[in-house]
Design a protein around this motif. Structure first.
Motif, PDB file in Angstrom:
ATOM      1  N   UNK A  10     -65.340   4.411  32.198  1.00  0.00           N
ATOM      2  CA  UNK A  10     -64.444   5.536  32.495  1.00  0.00           C
ATOM      3  C   UNK A  10     -65.087   6.438  33.538  1.00  0.00           C
ATOM      4  N   UNK A  11     -66.375   6.659  33.370  1.00  0.00           N
ATOM      5  CA  UNK A  11     -67.117   7.516  34.304  1.00  0.00           C
ATOM      6  C   UNK A  11     -67.114   6.943  35.717  1.00  0.00           C
ATOM      7  N   UNK A  12     -67.267   5.635  35.832  1.00  0.00           N
ATOM      8  CA  UNK A  12     -67.251   4.969  37.137  1.00  0.00           C
ATOM      9  C   UNK A  12     -65.897   5.154  37.826  1.00  0.00           C
ATOM     10  N   UNK A  13     -64.823   5.105  37.028  1.00  0.00           N
ATOM     11  CA  UNK A  13     -63.474   5.263  37.585  1.00  0.00           C
ATOM     12  C   UNK A  13     -63.277   6.701  38.066  1.00  0.00           C
ATOM     13  N   UNK A  14     -63.636   7.665  37.208  1.00  0.00           N
ATOM     14  CA  UNK A  14     -63.424   9.080  37.537  1.00  0.00           C
ATOM     15  C   UNK A  14     -64.272   9.498  38.734  1.00  0.00           C
ATOM     16  N   UNK A  15     -65.539   9.058  38.742  1.00  0.00           N
ATOM     17  CA  UNK A  15     -66.430   9.432  39.840  1.00  0.00           C
ATOM     18  C   UNK A  15     -66.459   8.375  40.939  1.00  0.00           C
ATOM     19  N   UNK A 408     -76.758  10.964  21.292  1.00  0.00           N
ATOM     20  CA  UNK A 408     -77.655  10.200  22.171  1.00  0.00           C
ATOM     21  C   UNK A 408     -77.629  10.747  23.608  1.00  0.00           C
ATOM     22  N   UNK A 409     -78.778  10.685  24.294  1.00  0.00           N
ATOM     23  CA  UNK A 409     -78.930  11.220  25.646  1.00  0.00           C
ATOM     24  C   UNK A 409     -77.937  10.603  26.629  1.00  0.00           C
ATOM     25  N   UNK A 410     -77.836   9.271  26.657  1.00  0.00           N
ATOM     26  CA  UNK A 410     -76.924   8.602  27.599  1.00  0.00           C
ATOM     27  C   UNK A 410     -75.476   9.008  27.366  1.00  0.00           C
ATOM     28  N   UNK A 411     -75.096   9.084  26.092  1.00  0.00           N
ATOM     29  CA  UNK A 411     -73.729   9.488  25.739  1.00  0.00           C
ATOM     30  C   UNK A 411     -73.453  10.907  26.216  1.00  0.00           C
ATOM     31  N   UNK A 412     -74.437  11.781  26.036  1.00  0.00           N
ATOM     32  CA  UNK A 412     -74.309  13.186  26.427  1.00  0.00           C
ATOM     33  C   UNK A 412     -74.014  13.321  27.912  1.00  0.00           C
ATOM     34  N   UNK A 413     -74.819  12.670  28.746  1.00  0.00           N
ATOM     35  CA  UNK A 413     -74.675  12.836  30.192  1.00  0.00           C
ATOM     36  C   UNK A 413     -73.421  12.158  30.724  1.00  0.00           C
ATOM     37  N   UNK A 414     -73.049  11.040  30.132  1.00  0.00           N
ATOM     38  CA  UNK A 414     -71.826  10.367  30.575  1.00  0.00           C
ATOM     39  C   UNK A 414     -70.600  11.198  30.215  1.00  0.00           C
ATOM     40  N   UNK A 420     -66.517  16.900  33.617  1.00  0.00           N
ATOM     41  CA  UNK A 420     -66.613  17.619  34.887  1.00  0.00           C
ATOM     42  C   UNK A 420     -65.604  17.100  35.900  1.00  0.00           C
ATOM     43  N   UNK A 421     -65.523  15.776  36.004  1.00  0.00           N
ATOM     44  CA  UNK A 421     -64.604  15.159  36.953  1.00  0.00           C
ATOM     45  C   UNK A 421     -63.158  15.488  36.646  1.00  0.00           C
ATOM     46  N   UNK A 422     -62.796  15.441  35.361  1.00  0.00           N
ATOM     47  CA  UNK A 422     -61.419  15.748  34.953  1.00  0.00           C
ATOM     48  C   UNK A 422     -61.072  17.198  35.256  1.00  0.00           C
ATOM     49  N   UNK A 423     -62.029  18.096  35.060  1.00  0.00           N
ATOM     50  CA  UNK A 423     -61.802  19.521  35.308  1.00  0.00           C
ATOM     51  C   UNK A 423     -61.673  19.810  36.802  1.00  0.00           C
ATOM     52  N   UNK A 424     -62.417  19.059  37.611  1.00  0.00           N
ATOM     53  CA  UNK A 424     -62.434  19.311  39.059  1.00  0.00           C
ATOM     54  C   UNK A 424     -61.104  18.972  39.730  1.00  0.00           C
ATOM     55  N   UNK A 425     -60.425  17.926  39.289  1.00  0.00           N
ATOM     56  CA  UNK A 425     -59.203  17.470  39.966  1.00  0.00           C
ATOM     57  C   UNK A 425     -58.144  18.560  40.133  1.00  0.00           C
TER      58      UNK A 425
END
Length: 452
Positions: A10-15, A408-414, A420-425
């Motif tokens: 999902x992150x790859x798609x948004x960013x 988990x750290x990875x989950x947190x940052x993703x 952030x991406x959703x808010x920026x649009x």
């Protein structure tokens, strides 16, 4: 498919390319149309920061300096210490260059969105200043775009609860203190929750008062220690900067192809972590800017854009240079532990990790406070301006703070990147639609400024 894998996709798609083009495109367009305002008028912006505005007709809840401090409290956080480290790990040292570039153009974006926040602000039903993207979308673009304003506010609440506002900050504090002082994660999490609750329940004036006191001191202290490390290794700085720039465009040859970084990875990591840190284009800073006591939208826009300069081009740069200079980015450490190691090696003493941990505690804690306020303003907008349910939001926010140490750290940052991406649009769409108002306001202000 695991939950983390799904989030990563999902992150790859948004960013992906659309958001990267939109973010950079808006910043580049505004930079050109405003004639390099962020460069030419930066000295004036810093003068305004410390020079009171003349006249008695300013409206607002807090001073312009307090508004910037509240915004900086939300931006100078784990992104400056942990975020830079994860950007280098995800995209190589070249990510720092793209972080610089997006920050430069982001200054124009931050100027525009905070100008609009003053231009289109009002008061809620309790008499407090209400402003930010949700208001300039509705009032500037028209009521038929109210759905976009609500969409922004909805994502704003999510970013506050599970994005920038809680998980990355609390996790950064607990891990750093556990790493440096062996403090139990659950104990640190409990203390943070209690302290945050005591301040959050006091509202924006208490938040801005705490931020105005802590933010300048913590930023100056962290930058000073970074400068000491760079001074001790001054002869390496030119080659480090050259390496960063070369890695941005040719990461494989710069690092011998060992790490497999690509230019796209460097861009994505640099831009996403840069936006995570300075929040230019995200639409958060205008919420704080709207509360400033001023009658001049351009003046507050100039003051607000200094936040991006200080956050990314100063504080993040310090972290990035120390990490690359010491070479620790090539090891197995990650996040706060990586920055701790970089400062320890840079100072040739274990006190380096202690300094980073203490800095991280203050950085992250004030970010929690700032984002609580942002989410609260978005929540009030969704409730139709009614503030009776604010306590429900604040209690929910405090609960998420308590849960944060156990994610988990990875989950947190993703999760943070996705939110952030959703808010920026929605905010970027509004900046495009209202660009002519920004340009006209700027022209008229400087025409008056020159004539007077």
């Amino acid at each position: 498919m695991s939950f983390d894998t799904l989030l990563a996709q999902i992150n790859q798609i948004i960013w992906g390319a659309p958001l990267l083009i939109l973010l950079s495109g808006v910043g580049i367009y505004l930079t050109i149309k405003l004639k390099l305002l962020q460069l030419i008028h930066l000295p004036k912006a810093f003068i305004y920061l410390f020079k009171p505005e003349k006249g008695q007709n300013q409206t607002g809840d807090i001073s312009a300096f307090a508004a910037l401090s509240t915004a900086l409290a939300a931006t100078i956080g784990t992104g400056n210490i942990v975020g830079v480290a994860t950007a280098i790990q995800a995209g190589g040292p070249g990510a720092i260059f793209w972080m610089w570039l997006i920050a430069f153009f982001g200054m124009a974006t931050k100027y525009a969105e905070c100008l609009l926040a003053i231009k289109f602000r009002g008061k809620d039903k309790d008499g407090y200043i209400a402003g930010g993207p949700m208001y300039y979308i509705e009032l500037g673009m028209g009521t038929r775009w109210k759905w976009l304003a609500k969409l922004f506010a909805f994502f704003g609440v999510l970013v506050a609860l599970v994005g920038v506002g809680t998980f990355p900050q609390v996790n950064g504090i607990t891990v750093a203190l556990n790493d440096s002082f062996s403090l139990p994660i659950w104990l640190t999490g409990a203390v943070i929750t209690l302290l945050a609750a005591a301040i959050i329940l006091g509202g924006v004036k208490r938040i801005s008062k705490i931020a105005s006191f802590i933010v300048p001191f913590m930023a100056i202290g962290y930058v000073f220690v970074s400068i000491v490390i760079l001074a001790l290794n001054a002869e390496q700085i030119p080659s480090v900067i050259k390496f960063i720039i070369h890695s941005a465009f040719n990461p494989q040859s710069a690092m011998g192809g060992v790490f497999g970084f690509t230019v796209m990875q460097a861009i994505q990591a640099g831009v996403s972590r840069g936006i995570f840190s300075n929040e230019a284009g995200l639409g958060s800073a205008p919420i704080a800017a709207a509360a400033a006591q001023t009658k001049e939208p351009v003046r507050q826009g100039l003051i607000s854009m200094t936040g991006t300069f200080l956050d990314t081009l100063i504080v993040c740069t310090m972290t990035g240079l120390v990490i690359v200079l010491t070479g620790v980015w090539q090891g197995s450490n990650e996040g706060a532990a990586l920055t701790n190691l970089a400062f320890t090696q840079g100072l040739h003493h274990s006190s380096g990790a202690v300094i980073v941990s203490i800095g991280l505690v203050f950085f992250a804690f004030t970010t929690i406070l700032g984002w609580c306020y942002y989410g609260e303003r978005c929540f009030v907008y969704l409730m139709g301006g009614k503030t009776k349910k604010i306590k429900l939001y604040r209690i929910t926010f405090i609960i998420f703070i308590a849960l944060a140490p156990f994610v988990e750290l990875n989950t947190i940052w993703t999760l943070a990147d996705i939110m952030n991406g959703l808010m920026a649009f929605p905010n970027l769409v509004a900046l495009i639609a209202l660009r002519h108002i920004v340009i006209d306001e700027t022209k008229h202000y400087f025409a008056r400024f020159i004539s007077n």
